[in-house]
Write a protein that holds these residues in place. Structure first.
Motif, PDB file in Angstrom:
ATOM      1  N   VAL B 206      -4.782 -16.295   4.209  1.00  0.00           N
ATOM      2  CA  VAL B 206      -3.348 -16.233   4.542  1.00  0.00           C
ATOM      3  C   VAL B 206      -2.707 -15.030   3.841  1.00  0.00           C
ATOM      4  CG1 VAL B 206      -1.127 -17.425   4.230  1.00  0.00           C
ATOM      5  CG2 VAL B 206      -3.119 -18.708   4.981  1.00  0.00           C
ATOM      6  N   MET B 207      -3.102 -14.827   2.597  1.00  0.00           N
ATOM      7  CA  MET B 207      -2.535 -13.707   1.831  1.00  0.00           C
ATOM      8  C   MET B 207      -2.814 -12.371   2.519  1.00  0.00           C
ATOM      9  SD  MET B 207      -3.567 -14.774  -1.989  1.00  0.00           S
ATOM     10  CE  MET B 207      -3.704 -16.474  -2.409  1.00  0.00           C
ATOM     11  N   ALA B 208      -3.919 -12.329   3.245  1.00  0.00           N
ATOM     12  CA  ALA B 208      -4.309 -11.078   3.891  1.00  0.00           C
ATOM     13  C   ALA B 208      -3.284 -10.635   4.948  1.00  0.00           C
ATOM     14  CB  ALA B 208      -5.685 -11.258   4.539  1.00  0.00           C
ATOM     15  N   TYR B 209      -2.483 -11.591   5.453  1.00  0.00           N
ATOM     16  CA  TYR B 209      -1.500 -11.244   6.488  1.00  0.00           C
ATOM     17  C   TYR B 209      -0.222 -10.654   5.885  1.00  0.00           C
ATOM     18  CZ  TYR B 209      -4.209 -13.815   9.980  1.00  0.00           C
ATOM     19  OH  TYR B 209      -5.184 -14.231  10.838  1.00  0.00           O
ATOM     20  N   ALA B 210      -0.033 -10.825   4.594  1.00  0.00           N
ATOM     21  CA  ALA B 210       1.240 -10.451   3.985  1.00  0.00           C
ATOM     22  C   ALA B 210       1.320  -8.944   3.712  1.00  0.00           C
ATOM     23  CB  ALA B 210       1.419 -11.214   2.687  1.00  0.00           C
ATOM     24  N   ARG B 211       2.542  -8.411   3.763  1.00  0.00           N
ATOM     25  CA  ARG B 211       2.735  -7.014   3.388  1.00  0.00           C
ATOM     26  C   ARG B 211       2.943  -6.904   1.880  1.00  0.00           C
ATOM     27  NH1 ARG B 211       5.708  -6.641   8.263  1.00  0.00           N
ATOM     28  NH2 ARG B 211       7.696  -6.963   7.202  1.00  0.00           N
ATOM     29  N   ARG B 212       3.331  -8.043   1.316  1.00  0.00           N
ATOM     30  CA  ARG B 212       3.592  -8.043  -0.130  1.00  0.00           C
ATOM     31  C   ARG B 212       3.048  -9.351  -0.704  1.00  0.00           C
ATOM     32  NH1 ARG B 212       9.716  -7.996  -2.449  1.00  0.00           N
ATOM     33  NH2 ARG B 212       9.227  -8.079  -4.672  1.00  0.00           N
ATOM     34  N   LEU B 213       2.355  -9.202  -1.776  1.00  0.00           N
ATOM     35  CA  LEU B 213       1.746 -10.383  -2.399  1.00  0.00           C
ATOM     36  C   LEU B 213       2.286 -10.533  -3.819  1.00  0.00           C
ATOM     37  CD1 LEU B 213      -0.401 -12.643  -2.273  1.00  0.00           C
ATOM     38  CD2 LEU B 213      -2.057 -10.995  -3.127  1.00  0.00           C
ATOM     39  N   ILE B 214       2.957 -11.666  -4.045  1.00  0.00           N
ATOM     40  CA  ILE B 214       3.498 -11.916  -5.384  1.00  0.00           C
ATOM     41  C   ILE B 214       2.654 -12.998  -6.034  1.00  0.00           C
ATOM     42  CG2 ILE B 214       5.524 -12.765  -6.642  1.00  0.00           C
ATOM     43  CD1 ILE B 214       7.204 -11.567  -4.321  1.00  0.00           C
ATOM     44  N   LYS B 215       2.102 -12.675  -7.181  1.00  0.00           N
ATOM     45  CA  LYS B 215       1.226 -13.638  -7.858  1.00  0.00           C
ATOM     46  C   LYS B 215       1.985 -14.314  -8.987  1.00  0.00           C
ATOM     47  CE  LYS B 215      -3.204 -11.618  -6.752  1.00  0.00           C
ATOM     48  NZ  LYS B 215      -4.502 -11.204  -7.242  1.00  0.00           N
ATOM     49  N   MET B 216       1.824 -15.608  -9.081  1.00  0.00           N
ATOM     50  CA  MET B 216       2.502 -16.380 -10.123  1.00  0.00           C
ATOM     51  C   MET B 216       1.493 -17.147 -10.954  1.00  0.00           C
ATOM     52  SD  MET B 216       5.819 -17.980  -8.206  1.00  0.00           S
ATOM     53  CE  MET B 216       6.621 -18.456  -9.719  1.00  0.00           C
ATOM     54  N   LEU B 217       1.845 -17.345 -12.185  1.00  0.00           N
ATOM     55  CA  LEU B 217       1.008 -18.156 -13.070  1.00  0.00           C
ATOM     56  C   LEU B 217       1.922 -18.798 -14.115  1.00  0.00           C
ATOM     57  CD1 LEU B 217      -1.975 -18.924 -13.713  1.00  0.00           C
ATOM     58  CD2 LEU B 217      -1.945 -17.050 -15.384  1.00  0.00           C
ATOM     59  N   ASP B 218       1.802 -20.082 -14.238  1.00  0.00           N
ATOM     60  CA  ASP B 218       2.610 -20.841 -15.214  1.00  0.00           C
ATOM     61  C   ASP B 218       4.102 -20.519 -15.131  1.00  0.00           C
ATOM     62  OD1 ASP B 218       0.297 -21.997 -16.107  1.00  0.00           O
ATOM     63  OD2 ASP B 218      -0.025 -20.462 -17.647  1.00  0.00           O
ATOM     64  N   GLY B 219       4.585 -20.382 -13.905  1.00  0.00           N
ATOM     65  CA  GLY B 219       6.026 -20.179 -13.691  1.00  0.00           C
ATOM     66  C   GLY B 219       6.484 -18.743 -13.848  1.00  0.00           C
ATOM     67  N   LYS B 220       5.542 -17.833 -14.074  1.00  0.00           N
ATOM     68  CA  LYS B 220       5.935 -16.427 -14.234  1.00  0.00           C
ATOM     69  C   LYS B 220       5.329 -15.590 -13.122  1.00  0.00           C
ATOM     70  CE  LYS B 220       6.184 -16.343 -19.261  1.00  0.00           C
ATOM     71  NZ  LYS B 220       5.478 -16.051 -20.467  1.00  0.00           N
ATOM     72  N   ILE B 221       6.027 -14.529 -12.767  1.00  0.00           N
ATOM     73  CA  ILE B 221       5.449 -13.585 -11.806  1.00  0.00           C
ATOM     74  C   ILE B 221       4.529 -12.656 -12.603  1.00  0.00           C
ATOM     75  CG2 ILE B 221       5.934 -11.640 -10.273  1.00  0.00           C
ATOM     76  CD1 ILE B 221       8.431 -13.128  -9.368  1.00  0.00           C
ATOM     77  N   VAL B 222       3.279 -12.670 -12.209  1.00  0.00           N
ATOM     78  CA  VAL B 222       2.308 -11.876 -12.970  1.00  0.00           C
ATOM     79  C   VAL B 222       1.762 -10.702 -12.153  1.00  0.00           C
ATOM     80  CG1 VAL B 222       1.638 -13.756 -14.509  1.00  0.00           C
ATOM     81  CG2 VAL B 222       0.465 -13.483 -12.318  1.00  0.00           C
ATOM     82  N   GLY B 223       2.175 -10.631 -10.902  1.00  0.00           N
ATOM     83  CA  GLY B 223       1.727  -9.501 -10.088  1.00  0.00           C
ATOM     84  C   GLY B 223       2.584  -9.368  -8.853  1.00  0.00           C
ATOM     85  N   ASP B 224       2.867  -8.159  -8.434  1.00  0.00           N
ATOM     86  CA  ASP B 224       3.680  -7.922  -7.237  1.00  0.00           C
ATOM     87  C   ASP B 224       3.038  -6.739  -6.514  1.00  0.00           C
ATOM     88  OD1 ASP B 224       5.604  -7.514  -5.336  1.00  0.00           O
ATOM     89  OD2 ASP B 224       7.307  -7.735  -6.722  1.00  0.00           O
ATOM     90  N   ILE B 225       2.283  -7.049  -5.467  1.00  0.00           N
ATOM     91  CA  ILE B 225       1.422  -6.032  -4.860  1.00  0.00           C
ATOM     92  C   ILE B 225       1.863  -5.762  -3.422  1.00  0.00           C
ATOM     93  CG2 ILE B 225      -0.983  -5.461  -4.295  1.00  0.00           C
ATOM     94  CD1 ILE B 225      -1.609  -7.910  -6.281  1.00  0.00           C
ATOM     95  N   ASP B 226       2.117  -4.514  -3.116  1.00  0.00           N
ATOM     96  CA  ASP B 226       2.323  -4.116  -1.711  1.00  0.00           C
ATOM     97  C   ASP B 226       0.944  -3.939  -1.108  1.00  0.00           C
ATOM     98  OD1 ASP B 226       5.074  -4.095  -1.570  1.00  0.00           O
ATOM     99  OD2 ASP B 226       5.219  -2.108  -2.490  1.00  0.00           O
ATOM    100  N   GLN B 227       0.738  -4.497   0.062  1.00  0.00           N
ATOM    101  CA  GLN B 227      -0.603  -4.376   0.645  1.00  0.00           C
ATOM    102  C   GLN B 227      -0.515  -4.134   2.138  1.00  0.00           C
ATOM    103  OE1 GLN B 227      -2.575  -8.113  -0.312  1.00  0.00           O
ATOM    104  NE2 GLN B 227      -1.586  -9.147   1.405  1.00  0.00           N
ATOM    105  N   GLN B 228      -1.607  -3.591   2.659  1.00  0.00           N
ATOM    106  CA  GLN B 228      -1.702  -3.334   4.094  1.00  0.00           C
ATOM    107  C   GLN B 228      -2.192  -4.617   4.745  1.00  0.00           C
ATOM    108  OE1 GLN B 228      -0.664  -0.263   4.961  1.00  0.00           O
ATOM    109  NE2 GLN B 228      -0.721  -0.929   7.069  1.00  0.00           N
ATOM    110  N   PRO B 229      -1.371  -5.246   5.624  1.00  0.00           N
ATOM    111  CA  PRO B 229      -1.837  -6.517   6.216  1.00  0.00           C
ATOM    112  C   PRO B 229      -3.149  -6.328   6.957  1.00  0.00           C
ATOM    113  CG  PRO B 229       0.406  -5.961   6.931  1.00  0.00           C
ATOM    114  CD  PRO B 229      -0.098  -4.796   6.186  1.00  0.00           C
ATOM    115  N   GLY B 230      -4.036  -7.296   6.787  1.00  0.00           N
ATOM    116  CA  GLY B 230      -5.327  -7.224   7.459  1.00  0.00           C
ATOM    117  C   GLY B 230      -5.238  -7.925   8.735  1.00  0.00           C
TER     118      GLY B 230
END
Lengths: 409, 230
Positions: B206-230
Motif C-alpha cells: 500500500v505504501m508503494a502507491y503513496a507520493r509521500r510516506l510518513i513513518k511513525m514510531l511511539d507517537g513520533k514522526i520518525v521519517g517523512d519521505i517523498d517517493q515515486q509511486p510504484g
C-alpha cells in the motif's frame, strides 16, 4: 419513505422476536385498556342513568337556594304550568313537578321522620323508577287521592301494610300546622335501604291541600333522552324560564355531587392501575431500546464519524420506538375494539351479577361503551409513554464519543 | 494551501497504571491533493493521528487545522458538520450499515447533508458505477464480498466530494488483488478529483502507491519521505 425512516423500520426488524415481544406487550395492554375503559365508561353511564332516572332526573328547575336549604317556602310558582310549557317547548314528556316536605309519619304504634314528596301520578312514572318498584299495592292514580306510597323498610318500621292509615304532621308553606291522614296504597322496594326507609310519596294535589302550596312546587324535574343532551336542554330551559322569579336550573352533577365524586374517585383509582400498566409497558420498551442502542454502539460510532449528529441518531431511536408504538396502538385498539364490540352486542356479566343488579334496579348485563375516546385514550397514553421511555436511550447517544463507540464490540 | 496541518500535537492514553504517549509532539503539513501514507507498527500512533485530524478525538495539546480551519476547539456539532462536508472516512472493517443496501449506504450521508432524493439517487448510482459496483446497488453488505463492501465504503466516503479522505488500514481485510484494485481506485480518485488522501497502513504494498510516506514510531514522526509511486 426516506432513508432515515427506512433505516428505522429495518432496525426495528433486526430482531423480529424481540420486536414482536415488545409490540405484543403493547397490544395486550392496549387491548386491555380499551376493554376496561369501555366497560368503565359504560358502567358510569349506566350508573348515572339509573341513579338519575331513579329519582333526581337530569335537570331540575328550583328556586334559588332551595338545593342547599330545603325550606318549604322556596318554591317554583305555578310549577304545573311551567312543566306544561316545557313539555310543549322541548317536545319532551319526561317532565314533572315535585314538592317536598319533612313530616312526622305515624302509624298506630310508631312514628318516624321522613321526607314526603308530592308527585304527579301521570308524569312521575316517566321520570322516576320508584313507581315501577312498587312491589305491593299500586302507585296512586289520581292527583287528589289521599293515598301514600312508602318504602319496604319504612313499612316494616311503622308496622303497616296495604290499606293501613298513616298520619302526616308537619309545617305548611305559610308556616301553619299541616296534618293529614293517608292510606297506604303501595310499598316499593328499591333495594337501597336509605331510600326505602326515609321517603314517601303522595299525589301532588293532596300535597297542595295539606301543605298550602297554592299551585307551587319545589322542583320541575326533567329527564333528558341521554347524558349528552343535558347541556343543550339546560340552555333551552334557562332561556324559557320566566325572568325575575328567582328560578335556577341545576344539572345532575349539581343535584347529585356524591355521584360525580364517586365516579371521579373510581376513575382515579382505575387510572392509577392503568398508570401502573403503562409504566410497566414503558419499562419494557425502554429495556428493548436500551439493548438495541447498546448493541449498536459500534455502528453509531461509525455513522457519527461520517458526520451524523447524536441528535439525529436520537431521533432515529425515537422513530424506531414510534413505529413499534404505532403498531402496538393500531393492533391493540383493533383487538380491544373487536373484543369490546362483541360485548357491546352481547353484554358483559359475571356469576351473581344479575342478583346484585336486580337489587339496585340495574340490568343484569353491562354493555361497554365503545367511543373514539374509549378506543384510543389508553393506547394513546401507552404510545406517549413508550415515546417518553425511549428518550433515555436516545439521550445516552449525546454522550457517545465516536472513537470510544467505534471501539465497542 | 494545507489540507491538514498539525502543530505540536500530543495525546496520552492511560492504560492500567501506565501512560501511553500515542502522539508525542507531532508536527505535520499535508498540502491539498497529496497522497500520503502513514506507516507505523501497531500502537505507533497512526490511528490516533487520523482520529485527531478527522475530529473524532481531541488532542491533549497542540493544534489541528483542516482546510484552513482550526478544528481541535470546535464543538461536537461543528465537528460533525465538518466531517459531513469535508472529510471522508474509510475503515478497516468497512463499517457499513448492515440493514441498508449499497446504494442506501451511499445515499445515507447525502440525506444527512439535505440533498433531495432525485439528485441523491443519481449521484449514488454514479459513484457506485465509478467504484465498479454497477449492478450490485441493491445488495446489502452481508451479500457482498469484503472487497465489494470496502468499495461501498469508499463510495460512501467520496460521494460528497470531500477535500480529504482518511483511510485507516483500508486493505487490512482484503486479499492482495482486491487490495491493489482498491489502491488503484484511490489513486484514480486522487488524480481525477484532487482529493487529498491520508492512509494509515503497515502494508508495504500500500505504501508503494503513496507520493509521500510518513513513518511513525511511539507517537513520533520518525521519517517523512517523498517517493515515486510504484
Amino acid at each position: 419513505m426516506n432513508i432515515t425512516s427506512r433505516l428505522a423500520w429495518r432496525n426495528v426488524w433486526r430482531h423480529p422476536r424481540r420486536t414482536w415481544l415488545t409490540i405484543g406487550a403493547m397490544v395486550f395492554s392496549n387491548a386491555l385498556l380499551v376493554f376496561m375503559i369501555s366497560i368503565q365508561f359504560g358502567m358510569y353511564e349506566l350508573m348515572i342513568d339509573n341513579t338519575l332516572k331513579a329519582f333526581t332526573g337530569h335537570l331540575q328547575v328550583q328556586a334559588v337556594g332551595y338545593k342547599d336549604d330545603l325550606k318549604i317556602r322556596q318554591v317554583v310558582p305555578d310549577a304545573r304550568s311551567v312543566a306544561e310549557r316545557l313539555r310543549s317547548e322541548l317536545e319532551l314528556e319526561t317532565i314533572t313537578v315535585r314538592s317536598s316536605a319533612f313530616v312526622l309519619l305515624s302509624s298506630e304504634d310508631r312514628s318516624y321522620g321522613v321526607q314526603v314528596f308530592g308527585v304527579d301520578p301521570e308524569y312521575e312514572p316517566r321520570v322516576s323508577s320508584i313507581p315501577g318498584l312498587v312491589r305491593e299495592g299500586h302507585y296512586p292514580t289520581g292527583r287528589d287521592a289521599q293515598e301514600i306510597v312508602i318504602g319496604k323498610v319504612l313499612a316494616r318500621n311503622l308496622r303497616v301494610g296495604l290499606g293501613d292509615e298513616l298520619t302526616l304532621l308537619g309545617s305548611g308553606r305559610d308556616g301553619s300546622f299541616a296534618a293529614a291522614v293517608a292510606e297506604v296504597a303501595g310499598i316499593f322496594d328499591s333495594g337501597v335501604t336509605d331510600m326505602d326507609r326515609s321517603i314517601a310519596e303522595i299525589p301532588v294535589g293532596f300535597f297542595d291541600d295539606v301543605f298550602y302550596m297554592e299551585g307551587a312546587s319545589h322542583a320541575v324535574v326533567i329527564v333528558t333522552p341521554d347524558l349528552a343532551s343535558v347541556p343543550g336542554i339546560k340552555s333551552r330551559v334557562e332561556a324559557s324560564l320566566p325572568i325575575n322569579e328567582g328560578l335556577v336550573v341545576h344539572d345532575w352533577d349539581a343535584l347529585q355531587p356524591g355521584l360525580k365524586q364517586a365516579i371521579q374517585a373510581d376513575i382515579s383509582s382505575a387510572f392509577f392501575m392503568y398508570g401502573i400498566l403503562v409504566i410497566l409497558v414503558a419499562f419494557s420498551v425502554m429495556n428493548t431500546q436500551l439493548m438495541s442502542v447498546l448493541e449498536r454502539t459500534h455502528e453509531f460510532g461509525i455513522v457519527m464519524s461520517l458526520g451524523v449528529t447524536p441528535g439525529r441518531l436520537g431521533t432515529l431511536v425515537i422513530l424506531e420506538t414510534g413505529m413499534m408504538a404505532l403498531a402496538g396502538l393500531l393492533l391493540g385498539a383493533l383487538a380491544g375494539g373487536l373484543v369490546t364490540l362483541w360485548f357491546t352486542y352481547n353484554g358483559f356479566s359475571y356469576p351473581g351479577m344479575d342478583q346484585m343488579a336486580a337489587n339496585f334496579n340495574l340490568p343484569s348485563r353491562f354493555y361497554p361503551q365503545v367511543t373514539v375516546l374509549t378506543l384510543f385514550l389508553g393506547p394513546a397514553v401507552v404510545f406517549v409513554g413508550s415515546i417518553l421511555s425511549s428518550l433515555y436511550p436516545a439521550l445516552r447517544l449525546h454522550w457517545l464519543q465516536p472513537v470510544a463507540a467505534m471501539r465497542a464490540v | 494551501m494545507s489540507a491538514v496541518r498539525c502543530i505540536d500535537l500530543c495525546k496520552t492514553y492511560r492504560q492500567g497504571d501506565q501512560d501511553i504517549k500515542a502522539l508525542d509532539h507531532v508536527d505535520l503539513d499535508i498540502p491539498e491533493g497529496d497522497f500520503v501514507c502513514l506507516s507505523a507498527p501497531s500502537g505507533g500512533g497512526k490511528t490516533t493521528l487520523l482520529n485527531a485530524i478527522g475530529g473524532l478525538d481531541v488532542p491533549d495539546s497542540g493544534e489541528v487545522w483542516v482546510a484552513g480551519r482550526r478544528i481541535d476547539q470546535l464543538s461536537k456539532g461543528d465537528l460533525a458538520a465538518l466531517r459531513l462536508a469535508q472529510i471522508g472516512f474509510v475503515f478497516q472493517a468497512y463499517n457499513l450499515v448492515p440493514v441498508l443496501s449499497a446504494r442506501e449506504n451511499v445515499e445515507f450521508v447525502m440525506q444527512v447533508q439535505g440533498i433531495a432524493s432525485g439528485p441523491r439517487r443519481e449521484k449514488a448510482m454514479a459513484i457506485l458505477q465509478e467504484v465498479g459496483l454497477e449492478g450490485l446497488e441493491d445488495r446489502r453488505p452481508a451479500e457482498m464480498s469484503g472487497g465489494q463492501q470496502q468499495r461501498v465504503a469508499v463510495a460512501r466516503a467520496i460521494v460528497s466530494r470531500p477535500a480529504l479522505v482518511l483511510a485507516d488500514e483500508p486493505t487490512a481485510n482484503l486479499d492482495s488483488v482486491t487490495s491493489g484494485e482498491l489502491m488503484t481506485l484511490f489513486v484514480e480518485l486522487n488524480q481525477m478529483h484532487g482529493t487529498t488522501f491520508v492512509i494509515a497502513t503497515h502494508d508495504q504494498s500500500v505504501m508503494a502507491y503513496a507520493r509521500r510516506l510518513i513513518k511513525m514510531l511511539d507517537g513520533k514522526i520518525v521519517g517523512d519521505i517523498d517517493q515515486q509511486p510504484g
